[in-house]
Enzyme design. Sequence first.
Site, PDB file in Angstrom:
ATOM      1  N   GLU A   1      14.271  13.784  -9.816  1.00  0.00           N
ATOM      2  CA  GLU A   1      14.969  14.706  -9.925  1.00  0.00           C
ATOM      3  C   GLU A   1      15.224  14.702 -11.763  1.00  0.00           C
ATOM      4  O   GLU A   1      15.633  15.750 -11.789  1.00  0.00           O
ATOM      5  CB  GLU A   1      16.762  14.278  -9.451  1.00  0.00           C
ATOM      6  CG  GLU A   1      16.893  14.580  -7.688  1.00  0.00           C
ATOM      7  CD  GLU A   1      16.158  13.456  -7.322  1.00  0.00           C
ATOM      8  OE1 GLU A   1      15.547  12.508  -8.072  1.00  0.00           O
ATOM      9  OE2 GLU A   1      16.264  12.958  -6.249  1.00  0.00           O
TER      10      GLU A   1
ATOM     11  N   GLU B   1      15.514   9.621  -0.796  1.00  0.00           N
ATOM     12  CA  GLU B   1      16.930   9.561   0.090  1.00  0.00           C
ATOM     13  C   GLU B   1      17.167   9.808   1.826  1.00  0.00           C
ATOM     14  O   GLU B   1      17.682   8.470   1.941  1.00  0.00           O
ATOM     15  CB  GLU B   1      17.351  11.055  -0.763  1.00  0.00           C
ATOM     16  CG  GLU B   1      18.082  10.189  -2.429  1.00  0.00           C
ATOM     17  CD  GLU B   1      18.899  11.268  -2.831  1.00  0.00           C
ATOM     18  OE1 GLU B   1      18.631  12.548  -3.079  1.00  0.00           O
ATOM     19  OE2 GLU B   1      19.802  10.796  -4.210  1.00  0.00           O
TER      20      GLU B   1
ATOM     21  N   GLY C   1      15.883  14.058  -2.953  1.00  0.00           N
ATOM     22  CA  GLY C   1      16.313  14.300  -1.254  1.00  0.00           C
ATOM     23  C   GLY C   1      15.974  13.772  -0.266  1.00  0.00           C
ATOM     24  O   GLY C   1      15.918  12.424   0.939  1.00  0.00           O
TER      25      GLY C   1
ATOM     26  N   ALA D   1      14.790  18.308  -2.106  1.00  0.00           N
ATOM     27  CA  ALA D   1      16.329  19.201  -1.835  1.00  0.00           C
ATOM     28  C   ALA D   1      15.445  20.533  -2.267  1.00  0.00           C
ATOM     29  O   ALA D   1      14.241  20.863  -2.844  1.00  0.00           O
ATOM     30  CB  ALA D   1      17.265  19.014  -2.564  1.00  0.00           C
TER      31      ALA D   1
END
Length: 623
Positions: free
Chosen positions: A128, A108, A105, A66
């Site tokens: 994270e 992911e 992310g 992210a």
Amino acid sequence: MTKVNDVVDLETRGNVAVVRVNNPPVNALSRGVRDGLYEAVTKANADGNVQAIVLVCAGKTFIAGADIREFGLPPEGQPLPAVIDAIENSKKPVVAALHGTALGGGLEVALGSHFRVALPNARFGLPEVKLGILPGAGGTQRLPRLIGVSRALELMVSGDQVAAPEALKLGLIDAVLEGDLEAQAVAYAQSVVTEKKPLRKVRDLTDKLAEGTPDFFAKFRKSQGKKNRGFPAPEKIVQCVEAAVSKSFDDGIKFEREAFSALRASPESKAQRYYFFAEREAAKVSDVGDDVTKRPIKKVGVIGAGTMGGGIAMNFLNVGTPVVIIETKQEALDRGVKVIRTNYERTASKGKLTAADVEKRMGLLTPSLQIEQLADCDLVIEAIFENMAIKKEVFGKLDTIVKQGAILASNTSYLDVNEIASATKRPQDVIGLHFFSPANVMKLLEIVRGKDSAKDVVATSMALGKTIAKVPVLVGVCHGFVGNRMLAARRDQAMSLIEEGAMPWDVDRVLEDFGMPMGSFAMGDLAGLDIGWSAETSRGETVLRDKLCELGRRGQKTGAGYYNYDPQTRARSVDPTVEALVKEFAKKSGKPQRQISDQEILERCLYSMVNEGAKILEEGIAQ
Ligand code: CAA
């Protein structure tokens, strides 16, 4: 090729749509990337000529997560979970082509894809936890389904990365491809189409969830010990994986989302995100640009084979740089070399190095009693004890021995680097390289810039810090530089607290509950209470630390200091003699005795560091 937006484009290669992300430096999932991915995948699905989709990134890495800069801002555009759902629900197979570091992310997104292929040197992780959050776009639900509960949990709680060969074994990726990644991934996607491989949605897998029994989670929590004290994210990750095992996929995702939102708003996460960027800011020196040519460092000399010198040498041996290590006595030299070997062998016994690696590293080490052996080193680091006169003598000698253009560094933790440099005719080549003990483990490296240190010496030192996997931080000359100076401010407060009625173990408990790996007194014991102490000048009548040293309680190494230490486990325990001594010294201080609250202990210890930090900035000692 069609531009979907500024950072995503779409190109059809035969029957395969290639969705390309180009958002330097690390292809972070900014709003543009999320919107672009969503639109590109939707378009490719609607295109009758397209039979498969490849997701690939330009530049040095696949999506590295992210965009952390957007965390504090109101959400805009497509949320990441919606993008990943669109990928997973695509009617046409989606192949994620991974290189560099597919993190957070980014991984992911790959987990939402139906197939994952990667270059041999690609790495994967869900880091994270290091930002005080958890994988919030399905990672906690999909990773255990794909690679199993145990390894998934380890990876998410540690934030560690895995390399492509292990990832292939784990089933995290489906193939390792060599050469041109995009072309290879397109060929792979075409083979999926020709072989009519079914779309594999990770959300539907269940066979690897069976190991997640209540007993398994209880053992896992126990294995973490006190490591995560003060950090809420690791426990939340465990709970999310429990949810992956016990709930439906959709309910698990809901649980994960709520946990993610709560953590994102926590003060711990805000602090850890601040730290992420601060660490990167610290790597930049305002008046030394990237254009400054760095000096080549192909051979390093270390003076002193004690704990510090040996640890420093290991950093360079680890990255394949030959090291000459100097001592004055054969016995000390042999002991130092033996400690280095033992350290490596211990690592090898844990399976983290091969026997050949150990020999390779030891083979790069040249022990010597002759300082003249340092003549052709590109960098010499002095790591002898803290005595200005002796350090100046050593630097004077180095000036006559070592080739011109070499960097001459001192590992001093307190002394004036300018005065050390004055012992040479080349102060521009002198700098401080302050490692923290144990020097082969601790990440911080203070680079102490003297008033004459040349820009290329600063630039070379900063780059070198990164090469040996340290966090290099430029500091100026003052007593204790930044790290030790701030810790000294805390130690002074900790001392005042015990003079007013607190016990050393109260202070340590509060600091450790807050999240510090070690309290002030435990740290003193670890470092050795006799640093800077001498029997001749000891003031045991008035100074508690001196008294402990006089009693032979010099810290962990003597089995006792502020605490007693178990010789086998090194576990600490409270000794009533120390308790009595603390009370006696508190009385002698004349300060009124009172009950001190945990909150007061915390505030006085932390604010004193904050205050010292502000002074350090004001004086220009740190950027
Ligand atoms: N968001 C925003 N900026 C980022 C970033 C991110 N995720 N990752 C790196 N950057 C920036 C850095 O701040 C730096 O910027 P400047 O040059 O302006 O200082 C630049 O990218 C390069 O970073 P590094 O100096 O760290 O470069 P590197 O090559 O040494 O390392 C890296 C690259 C391994 C990707 C490293 O930057 C890294 O570990 N980044 C963080 C990865 C991460 O934590 N991802 C998870 C994010 S959270 C998430 O994804 C939540 C979720 O579930 C949706």
